[in-house]
Design a protein around this motif. Structure first.
Motif, PDB file in Angstrom:
ATOM      1  N   MET A 115      20.549  24.758 -10.604  1.00  0.00           N
ATOM      2  CA  MET A 115      21.312  25.385  -9.546  1.00  0.00           C
ATOM      3  C   MET A 115      22.437  24.471  -9.050  1.00  0.00           C
ATOM      4  O   MET A 115      23.556  24.900  -8.881  1.00  0.00           O
ATOM      5  CB  MET A 115      20.360  25.767  -8.412  1.00  0.00           C
ATOM      6  N   GLU A 116      22.120  23.188  -8.811  1.00  0.00           N
ATOM      7  CA  GLU A 116      23.136  22.252  -8.346  1.00  0.00           C
ATOM      8  C   GLU A 116      24.213  22.045  -9.404  1.00  0.00           C
ATOM      9  O   GLU A 116      25.396  21.942  -9.074  1.00  0.00           O
ATOM     10  CB  GLU A 116      22.504  20.909  -7.994  1.00  0.00           C
ATOM     11  N   THR A 117      23.823  21.999 -10.664  1.00  0.00           N
ATOM     12  CA  THR A 117      24.776  21.803 -11.752  1.00  0.00           C
ATOM     13  C   THR A 117      25.731  22.993 -11.845  1.00  0.00           C
ATOM     14  O   THR A 117      26.935  22.813 -12.047  1.00  0.00           O
ATOM     15  CB  THR A 117      24.038  21.622 -13.088  1.00  0.00           C
ATOM     16  N   GLU A 118      25.186  24.184 -11.689  1.00  0.00           N
ATOM     17  CA  GLU A 118      26.039  25.374 -11.749  1.00  0.00           C
ATOM     18  C   GLU A 118      27.033  25.392 -10.588  1.00  0.00           C
ATOM     19  O   GLU A 118      28.207  25.700 -10.771  1.00  0.00           O
ATOM     20  CB  GLU A 118      25.188  26.640 -11.722  1.00  0.00           C
ATOM     21  N   LEU A 119      26.557  25.046  -9.404  1.00  0.00           N
ATOM     22  CA  LEU A 119      27.422  25.010  -8.229  1.00  0.00           C
ATOM     23  C   LEU A 119      28.509  23.953  -8.396  1.00  0.00           C
ATOM     24  O   LEU A 119      29.677  24.191  -8.079  1.00  0.00           O
ATOM     25  CB  LEU A 119      26.603  24.741  -6.971  1.00  0.00           C
ATOM     26  N   LEU A 120      28.119  22.802  -8.908  1.00  0.00           N
ATOM     27  CA  LEU A 120      29.084  21.736  -9.160  1.00  0.00           C
ATOM     28  C   LEU A 120      30.122  22.183 -10.187  1.00  0.00           C
ATOM     29  O   LEU A 120      31.321  21.944 -10.021  1.00  0.00           O
ATOM     30  CB  LEU A 120      28.368  20.478  -9.642  1.00  0.00           C
ATOM     31  N   GLY A 121      29.694  22.841 -11.225  1.00  0.00           N
ATOM     32  CA  GLY A 121      30.605  23.344 -12.247  1.00  0.00           C
ATOM     33  C   GLY A 121      31.577  24.368 -11.695  1.00  0.00           C
ATOM     34  O   GLY A 121      32.769  24.364 -12.018  1.00  0.00           O
ATOM     35  N   ILE A 122      31.088  25.239 -10.844  1.00  0.00           N
ATOM     36  CA  ILE A 122      31.961  26.247 -10.227  1.00  0.00           C
ATOM     37  C   ILE A 122      32.980  25.579  -9.305  1.00  0.00           C
ATOM     38  O   ILE A 122      34.165  25.907  -9.325  1.00  0.00           O
ATOM     39  CB  ILE A 122      31.116  27.285  -9.449  1.00  0.00           C
ATOM     40  N   MET A 123      32.525  24.627  -8.523  1.00  0.00           N
ATOM     41  CA  MET A 123      33.444  23.941  -7.606  1.00  0.00           C
ATOM     42  C   MET A 123      34.504  23.157  -8.363  1.00  0.00           C
ATOM     43  O   MET A 123      35.687  23.202  -8.012  1.00  0.00           O
ATOM     44  CB  MET A 123      32.665  23.031  -6.661  1.00  0.00           C
ATOM     45  N   LEU A 124      34.087  22.439  -9.396  1.00  0.00           N
ATOM     46  CA  LEU A 124      35.064  21.680 -10.186  1.00  0.00           C
ATOM     47  C   LEU A 124      36.027  22.616 -10.907  1.00  0.00           C
ATOM     48  O   LEU A 124      37.219  22.328 -11.008  1.00  0.00           O
ATOM     49  CB  LEU A 124      34.358  20.767 -11.189  1.00  0.00           C
ATOM     50  N   GLY A 125      35.519  23.712 -11.404  1.00  0.00           N
ATOM     51  CA  GLY A 125      36.381  24.687 -12.071  1.00  0.00           C
ATOM     52  C   GLY A 125      37.411  25.295 -11.133  1.00  0.00           C
ATOM     53  O   GLY A 125      38.507  25.665 -11.550  1.00  0.00           O
ATOM     54  N   ALA A 126      37.074  25.384  -9.861  1.00  0.00           N
ATOM     55  CA  ALA A 126      38.008  25.946  -8.883  1.00  0.00           C
ATOM     56  C   ALA A 126      38.970  24.899  -8.352  1.00  0.00           C
ATOM     57  O   ALA A 126      40.128  25.197  -8.058  1.00  0.00           O
ATOM     58  CB  ALA A 126      37.222  26.558  -7.729  1.00  0.00           C
ATOM     59  N   VAL A 127      38.513  23.658  -8.227  1.00  0.00           N
ATOM     60  CA  VAL A 127      39.317  22.618  -7.583  1.00  0.00           C
ATOM     61  C   VAL A 127      40.220  21.871  -8.577  1.00  0.00           C
ATOM     62  O   VAL A 127      41.369  21.565  -8.247  1.00  0.00           O
ATOM     63  CB  VAL A 127      38.401  21.624  -6.840  1.00  0.00           C
ATOM     64  N   LEU A 128      39.740  21.579  -9.755  1.00  0.00           N
ATOM     65  CA  LEU A 128      40.517  20.777 -10.702  1.00  0.00           C
ATOM     66  C   LEU A 128      41.879  21.374 -11.065  1.00  0.00           C
ATOM     67  O   LEU A 128      42.847  20.628 -11.165  1.00  0.00           O
ATOM     68  CB  LEU A 128      39.703  20.492 -11.965  1.00  0.00           C
ATOM     69  N   PRO A 129      42.027  22.666 -11.242  1.00  0.00           N
ATOM     70  CA  PRO A 129      43.365  23.194 -11.545  1.00  0.00           C
ATOM     71  C   PRO A 129      44.361  23.013 -10.398  1.00  0.00           C
ATOM     72  O   PRO A 129      45.565  23.065 -10.607  1.00  0.00           O
ATOM     73  CB  PRO A 129      43.119  24.681 -11.800  1.00  0.00           C
ATOM     74  N   ILE A 130      43.888  22.774  -9.201  1.00  0.00           N
ATOM     75  CA  ILE A 130      44.773  22.613  -8.040  1.00  0.00           C
ATOM     76  C   ILE A 130      45.352  21.200  -7.972  1.00  0.00           C
ATOM     77  O   ILE A 130      46.428  21.006  -7.413  1.00  0.00           O
ATOM     78  CB  ILE A 130      43.991  22.942  -6.749  1.00  0.00           C
ATOM     79  N   TYR A 131      44.709  20.216  -8.555  1.00  0.00           N
ATOM     80  CA  TYR A 131      45.149  18.832  -8.429  1.00  0.00           C
ATOM     81  C   TYR A 131      46.581  18.588  -8.906  1.00  0.00           C
ATOM     82  O   TYR A 131      47.317  17.871  -8.230  1.00  0.00           O
ATOM     83  CB  TYR A 131      44.176  17.873  -9.129  1.00  0.00           C
ATOM     84  N   PRO A 132      47.027  19.110 -10.032  1.00  0.00           N
ATOM     85  CA  PRO A 132      48.440  18.878 -10.405  1.00  0.00           C
ATOM     86  C   PRO A 132      49.410  19.415  -9.359  1.00  0.00           C
ATOM     87  O   PRO A 132      50.425  18.776  -9.060  1.00  0.00           O
ATOM     88  CB  PRO A 132      48.596  19.625 -11.728  1.00  0.00           C
ATOM     89  N   LEU A 133      49.100  20.545  -8.775  1.00  0.00           N
ATOM     90  CA  LEU A 133      49.949  21.100  -7.723  1.00  0.00           C
ATOM     91  C   LEU A 133      49.966  20.180  -6.506  1.00  0.00           C
ATOM     92  O   LEU A 133      51.026  19.928  -5.929  1.00  0.00           O
ATOM     93  CB  LEU A 133      49.452  22.494  -7.328  1.00  0.00           C
ATOM     94  N   LEU A 134      48.818  19.666  -6.120  1.00  0.00           N
ATOM     95  CA  LEU A 134      48.757  18.751  -4.985  1.00  0.00           C
ATOM     96  C   LEU A 134      49.542  17.471  -5.260  1.00  0.00           C
ATOM     97  O   LEU A 134      50.205  16.932  -4.373  1.00  0.00           O
ATOM     98  CB  LEU A 134      47.300  18.418  -4.655  1.00  0.00           C
TER      99      LEU A 134
END
Length: 54
Positions: free
Chosen positions: A1-20
């Motif tokens: 469960m924690e791994t899935e949540l972590l994967g979802i969060m990273l999948g949502a946040v990582l594409p934003i980093y170049p923009l930031l």
């Protein structure tokens, strides 16, 4: 469960980093322009005081 949540969060946040990063760079350039403008304004005020005697 924690791994899935972590994967979802990273999948949502990582594409934003170049923009930031781009936003961070633009803010840095803006700060440089503002500092240069402040120097020019101070120089102008100094010259104006010398010219008009105010």
């Amino acid at each position: 469960m924690e791994t899935e949540l972590l994967g979802i969060m990273l999948g949502a946040v990582l594409p934003i980093y170049p923009l930031l990063f781009v936003i961070y760079q633009k803010i840095g350039r803006y700060d440089e322009v503002v500092e240069e403008f402040k120097k020019l304004r101070a120089e102008h005020e100094s010259l104006r005081e010398n010219w008009y005697g105010n």
